[in-house]
Design a protein around this motif. Structure first.
Motif, PDB file in Angstrom:
ATOM      1  N   VAL A 132      69.954  57.372  39.143  1.00 24.13           N
ATOM      2  CA  VAL A 132      71.353  57.764  39.338  1.00 24.13           C
ATOM      3  C   VAL A 132      71.923  57.101  40.586  1.00 24.13           C
ATOM      4  O   VAL A 132      73.037  56.574  40.580  1.00 24.13           O
ATOM      5  CB  VAL A 132      71.487  59.297  39.424  1.00 24.13           C
ATOM      6  CG1 VAL A 132      72.886  59.692  39.889  1.00 24.13           C
ATOM      7  CG2 VAL A 132      71.202  59.925  38.067  1.00 24.13           C
ATOM      8  N   SER A 133      71.161  57.104  41.677  1.00 27.73           N
ATOM      9  CA  SER A 133      71.664  56.519  42.925  1.00 27.73           C
ATOM     10  C   SER A 133      71.850  55.012  42.794  1.00 27.73           C
ATOM     11  O   SER A 133      72.849  54.459  43.277  1.00 27.73           O
ATOM     12  CB  SER A 133      70.712  56.838  44.080  1.00 27.73           C
ATOM     13  OG  SER A 133      69.414  56.337  43.822  1.00 27.73           O
ATOM     14  N   LEU A 134      70.924  54.324  42.141  1.00 28.15           N
ATOM     15  CA  LEU A 134      71.077  52.875  41.963  1.00 28.15           C
ATOM     16  C   LEU A 134      72.236  52.560  41.025  1.00 28.15           C
ATOM     17  O   LEU A 134      72.919  51.545  41.185  1.00 28.15           O
ATOM     18  CB  LEU A 134      69.780  52.277  41.422  1.00 28.15           C
ATOM     19  CG  LEU A 134      68.591  52.278  42.389  1.00 28.15           C
ATOM     20  CD1 LEU A 134      67.361  51.668  41.742  1.00 28.15           C
ATOM     21  CD2 LEU A 134      68.929  51.537  43.679  1.00 28.15           C
ATOM     22  N   SER A 135      72.476  53.431  40.044  1.00 23.49           N
ATOM     23  CA  SER A 135      73.621  53.241  39.158  1.00 23.49           C
ATOM     24  C   SER A 135      74.926  53.453  39.917  1.00 23.49           C
ATOM     25  O   SER A 135      75.904  52.730  39.712  1.00 23.49           O
ATOM     26  CB  SER A 135      73.527  54.205  37.972  1.00 23.49           C
ATOM     27  OG  SER A 135      74.609  54.025  37.086  1.00 23.49           O
ATOM     28  N   LEU A 136      74.953  54.451  40.803  1.00 26.11           N
ATOM     29  CA  LEU A 136      76.127  54.664  41.649  1.00 26.11           C
ATOM     30  C   LEU A 136      76.414  53.423  42.483  1.00 26.11           C
ATOM     31  O   LEU A 136      77.561  52.998  42.645  1.00 26.11           O
ATOM     32  CB  LEU A 136      75.898  55.865  42.577  1.00 26.11           C
ATOM     33  CG  LEU A 136      75.888  57.253  41.945  1.00 26.11           C
ATOM     34  CD1 LEU A 136      75.360  58.284  42.939  1.00 26.11           C
ATOM     35  CD2 LEU A 136      77.283  57.647  41.485  1.00 26.11           C
ATOM     36  N   LEU A 137      75.353  52.832  43.022  1.00 21.26           N
ATOM     37  CA  LEU A 137      75.506  51.636  43.845  1.00 21.26           C
ATOM     38  C   LEU A 137      76.013  50.462  43.021  1.00 21.26           C
ATOM     39  O   LEU A 137      76.905  49.722  43.446  1.00 21.26           O
ATOM     40  CB  LEU A 137      74.163  51.281  44.488  1.00 21.26           C
ATOM     41  CG  LEU A 137      74.142  50.020  45.354  1.00 21.26           C
ATOM     42  CD1 LEU A 137      74.942  50.246  46.632  1.00 21.26           C
ATOM     43  CD2 LEU A 137      72.711  49.632  45.688  1.00 21.26           C
ATOM     44  N   ALA A 138      75.445  50.272  41.826  1.00 19.69           N
ATOM     45  CA  ALA A 138      75.827  49.145  40.980  1.00 19.69           C
ATOM     46  C   ALA A 138      77.281  49.249  40.534  1.00 19.69           C
ATOM     47  O   ALA A 138      78.001  48.248  40.476  1.00 19.69           O
ATOM     48  CB  ALA A 138      74.909  49.063  39.762  1.00 19.69           C
ATOM     49  N   THR A 139      77.724  50.470  40.224  1.00 19.85           N
ATOM     50  CA  THR A 139      79.119  50.665  39.826  1.00 19.85           C
ATOM     51  C   THR A 139      80.059  50.303  40.962  1.00 19.85           C
ATOM     52  O   THR A 139      81.125  49.728  40.761  1.00 19.85           O
ATOM     53  CB  THR A 139      79.344  52.128  39.410  1.00 19.85           C
ATOM     54  OG1 THR A 139      78.435  52.449  38.352  1.00 19.85           O
ATOM     55  CG2 THR A 139      80.761  52.349  38.916  1.00 19.85           C
ATOM     56  N   PHE A 140      79.659  50.634  42.172  1.00 15.40           N
ATOM     57  CA  PHE A 140      80.455  50.361  43.367  1.00 15.40           C
ATOM     58  C   PHE A 140      80.509  48.864  43.670  1.00 15.40           C
ATOM     59  O   PHE A 140      81.520  48.347  44.127  1.00 15.40           O
ATOM     60  CB  PHE A 140      79.816  51.130  44.527  1.00 15.40           C
ATOM     61  CG  PHE A 140      80.354  50.813  45.884  1.00 15.40           C
ATOM     62  CD1 PHE A 140      81.491  51.444  46.354  1.00 15.40           C
ATOM     63  CD2 PHE A 140      79.700  49.923  46.717  1.00 15.40           C
ATOM     64  CE1 PHE A 140      81.972  51.180  47.622  1.00 15.40           C
ATOM     65  CE2 PHE A 140      80.173  49.652  47.977  1.00 15.40           C
ATOM     66  CZ  PHE A 140      81.318  50.288  48.436  1.00 15.40           C
ATOM     67  N   GLN A 141      79.408  48.153  43.411  1.00 12.62           N
ATOM     68  CA  GLN A 141      79.282  46.755  43.807  1.00 12.62           C
ATOM     69  C   GLN A 141      79.740  45.851  42.668  1.00 12.62           C
ATOM     70  O   GLN A 141      78.954  45.380  41.875  1.00 12.62           O
ATOM     71  CB  GLN A 141      77.821  46.453  44.179  1.00 12.62           C
ATOM     72  CG  GLN A 141      77.566  45.040  44.646  1.00 12.62           C
ATOM     73  CD  GLN A 141      78.072  44.774  46.051  1.00 12.62           C
ATOM     74  OE1 GLN A 141      78.816  45.568  46.601  1.00 12.62           O
ATOM     75  NE2 GLN A 141      77.679  43.659  46.618  1.00 12.62           N
ATOM     76  N   SER A 142      81.029  45.556  42.595  1.00 10.45           N
ATOM     77  CA  SER A 142      81.555  44.714  41.518  1.00 10.45           C
ATOM     78  C   SER A 142      81.320  43.242  41.822  1.00 10.45           C
ATOM     79  O   SER A 142      80.989  42.856  42.948  1.00 10.45           O
ATOM     80  CB  SER A 142      83.056  44.966  41.338  1.00 10.45           C
ATOM     81  OG  SER A 142      83.779  44.406  42.413  1.00 10.45           O
ATOM     82  N   ALA A 143      81.508  42.413  40.805  1.00  6.23           N
ATOM     83  CA  ALA A 143      81.306  40.969  40.969  1.00  6.23           C
ATOM     84  C   ALA A 143      82.265  40.386  41.997  1.00  6.23           C
ATOM     85  O   ALA A 143      81.909  39.494  42.764  1.00  6.23           O
ATOM     86  CB  ALA A 143      81.494  40.278  39.622  1.00  6.23           C
ATOM     87  N   VAL A 144      83.496  40.902  42.030  1.00  4.65           N
ATOM     88  CA  VAL A 144      84.481  40.357  42.957  1.00  4.65           C
ATOM     89  C   VAL A 144      84.124  40.721  44.393  1.00  4.65           C
ATOM     90  O   VAL A 144      84.427  39.998  45.325  1.00  4.65           O
ATOM     91  CB  VAL A 144      85.895  40.841  42.593  1.00  4.65           C
ATOM     92  CG1 VAL A 144      86.941  40.171  43.441  1.00  4.65           C
ATOM     93  CG2 VAL A 144      86.173  40.574  41.121  1.00  4.65           C
ATOM     94  N   ALA A 145      83.433  41.863  44.580  1.00  6.86           N
ATOM     95  CA  ALA A 145      82.969  42.227  45.916  1.00  6.86           C
ATOM     96  C   ALA A 145      81.888  41.260  46.390  1.00  6.86           C
ATOM     97  O   ALA A 145      81.836  40.907  47.569  1.00  6.86           O
ATOM     98  CB  ALA A 145      82.434  43.654  45.916  1.00  6.86           C
ATOM     99  N   ILE A 146      81.027  40.824  45.470  1.00  9.64           N
ATOM    100  CA  ILE A 146      79.974  39.871  45.827  1.00  9.64           C
ATOM    101  C   ILE A 146      80.590  38.558  46.292  1.00  9.64           C
ATOM    102  O   ILE A 146      80.081  37.896  47.200  1.00  9.64           O
ATOM    103  CB  ILE A 146      79.031  39.649  44.629  1.00  9.64           C
ATOM    104  CG1 ILE A 146      78.285  40.950  44.301  1.00  9.64           C
ATOM    105  CG2 ILE A 146      78.039  38.531  44.905  1.00  9.64           C
ATOM    106  CD1 ILE A 146      77.456  40.886  43.038  1.00  9.64           C
ATOM    107  N   LEU A 147      81.703  38.179  45.676  1.00  8.97           N
ATOM    108  CA  LEU A 147      82.397  36.956  46.099  1.00  8.97           C
ATOM    109  C   LEU A 147      83.282  37.199  47.322  1.00  8.97           C
ATOM    110  O   LEU A 147      83.459  36.303  48.143  1.00  8.97           O
ATOM    111  CB  LEU A 147      83.276  36.439  44.948  1.00  8.97           C
ATOM    112  CG  LEU A 147      82.569  35.946  43.692  1.00  8.97           C
ATOM    113  CD1 LEU A 147      83.599  35.561  42.628  1.00  8.97           C
ATOM    114  CD2 LEU A 147      81.667  34.772  43.999  1.00  8.97           C
ATOM    115  N   GLY A 148      83.845  38.400  47.433  1.00  6.34           N
ATOM    116  CA  GLY A 148      84.851  38.647  48.459  1.00  6.34           C
ATOM    117  C   GLY A 148      84.302  38.925  49.835  1.00  6.34           C
ATOM    118  O   GLY A 148      84.852  38.446  50.832  1.00  6.34           O
ATOM    119  N   ALA A 149      83.224  39.715  49.948  1.00  8.42           N
ATOM    120  CA  ALA A 149      82.712  40.102  51.261  1.00  8.42           C
ATOM    121  C   ALA A 149      82.262  38.901  52.093  1.00  8.42           C
ATOM    122  O   ALA A 149      82.626  38.797  53.275  1.00  8.42           O
ATOM    123  CB  ALA A 149      81.588  41.119  51.105  1.00  8.42           C
TER     124      ALA A 149
END
Length: 689
Positions: free
Chosen positions: A105-122
């Motif tokens: 559940v916790s890893l799923s919460l994290l994955a939902t939060f971490q979108s592809a655009v965040a990986i490019l944007g941060a």
């Protein structure tokens, strides 16, 4: 000349403007393109020469790794479609039988939060502006502590499937429908963008077929969500989280090694003024300070982790309330690691390119392509690793989209369909839920196509996502913390919050578009976690061109930092809702459904005599923790015609009677059940609203 609005060319542009080589009036128009923002201007006497866009290409190994990601994700969905209960009930399909443990559940919460655009944007954010963004991690503590000890106990003890069921229990059906429709509007627009944006960046840098990537992701995601239900979504999120960590870590390790080690990376970042100190400026118009990131970010986190259906659904799928609370605690260090990885990647990029970025040279067109170019550059002699990072990138997209599909299917089924068809059989309800997940998958592909032909939809979609989140947070806070708030106040407050959000968002956009209006320090309404950072980059150009006086009046409102938007809009809902509630008659103690109000006001007003706290409805306790239940259907708390709350259960029949005797006893003792509510351990659920 066409100067792309991106952080790396802005540095050169700012210098040229300030030295007079590139006059400010050379930028009369702003046009939003499919990949971001572009300034279209007449060619000045001394222009910035942009080179040809450089494309790199995948090897066969890269394609194989990317394909394995899609196959593995689809395989997990098929596994849960043909194992266990085979998704034959809505409880299994939508709520994973409420049998999930803390870690997935916790890893799923994290994955939902971490979108592809965040990986490019941060990384782009840190490359451009430095590590000030890193202080966002300070907001994670309260942003997860409050949901763990406030929102989760309320939602979990009411045994909900949709977060918006709470709004009917607390207010009425109208408020529930308003919340549901607002959420659907928010997520449908966002889905297509989060699918299309990374595919577009990948296509520009590597030549990877654009619609091939979009269709592959969209169809695979739809397949495993529609077949495997929430269990498949959660376990694919776990797999995709591991892939995301591996991809980002590989880039940092190899990139830092090529730059001379992490110590050299840090030294270059310090020399390049990319290591930011603690900025305690309290000005809410400043884009990033400790207060905007650490305090304003808390409201952003609450909108995501407290009341967003995609996250609430994961809490409610936990076996026990304790497991749900623990998932919040476990996701906290994981979020910090993800933030560190994104920021470190930005510093490694700076160590490699310095101020002379490939964007200045014109090798790429926009900043969202910059990270992919960097990855392809670092891994050019290491076949397979570019495919790993692209798998990481699309894992972020898949986890976010699948969560959206599942949550949309849940709220549509529970809030819009079941209330009108209370006698629907379980098999039909499950089949319809799967059909809804499939339908939303097709809608996602349609939205991706719309995003491709309407460039401005990209930034508008991210902005709408940010603008809608705050008012929804305010609506839940109004009901949960203020017992006297009534349904009229809730509806009027939500409308006022949405109106305020769109007024500021649209006003800020129009203000930026106006050539006659001085450009204030820009703060977009879009969340940085989802935005492509275009507006962020425009801020740099605005500040590099000339010093502007501090905005006043309405201009100051339009210039509010985006991190305060969630706080501002949710506060608007609460304030307006309370005023309207008092004017139209506040709720009374007997009208409240037990367990729907968190007793924070009773604690804060402890100094008042009890009779006054009773008048303010501040003595209603939170419902007791339910006993551990099995995975059988249950009866949710609900209201009768008089507004009292009750749950049908078999706790009153302590001796072991037959099923017919139990049913007869429930019929005979209906009045007793209404008079004496007992929602502590509901064991039967048949949705009759």
């Amino acid at each position: 000349m066409q100067l792309k609005c991106c952080s790396y060319s802005i540095l050169a542009a700012g210098k040229a403007i300030m030295t007079g080589d590139l006059p400010l009036h050379a930028f009369p128009d702003i046009v939003i393109s499919p990949t971001g923002c572009a300034f279209t201007a007449p060619t000045p006497s001394s222009s910035i020469i942009m080179g040809e866009v450089v494309q790199m290409h995948f090897t066969t190994v890269d394609f194989v790794i990317f394909a394995l990601l899609l196959v593995a994700s689809a395989g997990i969905g098929l596994f849960y479609a043909f194992s266990g209960g085979r998704q034959r009930t809505t409880q299994e399909f939508l709520m994973a039988d409420r049998s999930m443990s803390c870690l997935p559940v916790s890893l799923s919460l994290l994955a939902t939060f971490q979108s592809a655009v965040a990986i490019l944007g941060a990384p782009s954010e840190v490359y451009t502006f430095g590590t000030q963004y890193w202080f966002l991690g300070c907001s994670y503590f309260l942003g997860l502590l409050i949901p763990a000890h406030v929102f989760i106990p309320v939602f979990y003890r009411l045994r909900l499937s949709s977060a918006y069921e709470y709004l009917e229990l607390r207010f009425n059906k109208t408020v529930r429908i308003c919340g549901t429709v607002t959420f659907i509007f928010q997520m449908v627009i966002y889905m297509g963008v989060v699918l299309y944006a990374p595919a577009l960046a990948l296509n520009a840098v590597t030549g990877f077929d654009l619609w091939g990537a979009v269709l592959a992701m969209g169809l695979v995601c739809t397949l495993y969500t529609a077949l495997g239900g929430l269990k498949a979504v959660i376990w694919t999120d776990v797999f995709q989280t591991v892939v995301m960590f591996a991809g980002q870590l590989a880039v940092i390790v190899v990139g830092a090694s090529q730059a001379g080690g992490i110590g050299e990376v840090w030294r270059k970042a310090v020399n390049g003024s990319r290591i930011a100190g603690l900025d305690l400026n309290p000005d809410p118009l400043e884009r990033h300070t400790f207060w905007t990131l650490g305090v304003g970010g808390v409201f952003l986190m609450l909108a995501l982790y407290g009341v967003n259906q995609a996250q609430v659904q994961r809490y409610l799928s936990s076996r026990t309330e304790k497991e749900a609370v623990m998932s919040c605690y476990v996701v906290f260090p994981c979020q910090q690691i993800v933030l560190c990885l994104g920021c470190l990647m930005g510093l490694v990029m700076f160590a490699r390119y310095g101020e002379d970025s490939p964007l200045d040279k014109g090798y790429v067109k926009t900043n969202d392509q910059m990270v992919l170019y960097f990855v392809m550059d670092v891994f050019r002699d290491l076949p397979g690793l570019p495919g790993l990072f692209v798998a990481c990138l699309f894992s972020g997209a898949l986890s976010t989209i699948s969560s959206a599909f599942n949550s949309l299917a849940t709220v549509t089924m529970e809030d819009l369909i079941k209330p009108h068809f209370p006698n629907m059989t379980e098999s039909k309800a499950t089949l319809l839920s799967k059909g809804l997940a499939l339908a939303y998958g097709l809608v996602c592909l349609a939205m991706a196509y719309i995003a491709s032909i309407m460039g401005s939809v990209l930034q508008a979609a991210f902005s709408i996502f940010g603008m809608v989140g705050g008012p929804l947070l305010g609506l839940f806070c109004l009901g949960m913390f203020f017992p006297w708030a009534n349904p009229i106040g809730a509806v009027v407050g939500l409308v006022a919050g949405l109106a305020m959000a769109f007024w500021i968002g649209i006003g800020s956009f129009v203000m930026r578009m106006s050539p006659s209006t001085p450009v204030p320090p820009l703060n977009t309404t879009a969340l940085p976690l989802f935005d492509n950072m275009t507006a962020t980059i425009m801020t740099t150009l605005a500040r590099a061109t000339t010093a502007k006086p501090r905005p006043t009046g309405v201009e100051a409102l339009y210039s509010l930092s985006y991190l305060w938007y969630s706080a501002h809009n949710s506060t608007t809902v609460v304030v307006v809702g309370l005023i309207v509630s008092f004017l139209t008659g506040p709720m009374k103690e007997k009208d409240l459904t037990p367990g729907t109000v968190f007793p924070v006001m009773g604690t804060l007003l402890f100094f008042l005599p009890e009779r006054y706290r009773e008048k303010l409805c501040c003595v209603t306790p939170l419902a007791q923790k339910p006993k551990e239940i099995d995975t059988q259907p249950y009866q949710m708390a609900k209201k009768d015609s008089n507004g009292a709350a009750y749950c049908k259960d078999d706790m009153l029949t302590e001796d072991k009677e037959t099923e017919s005797d139990i049913a007869q006893t429930e019929d005979e003792d209906l009045e007793t059940l209404v008079a004496l509510p007992s929602c502590d351990a509901p064991q039967f659920r048949e949705m009759t609203l």
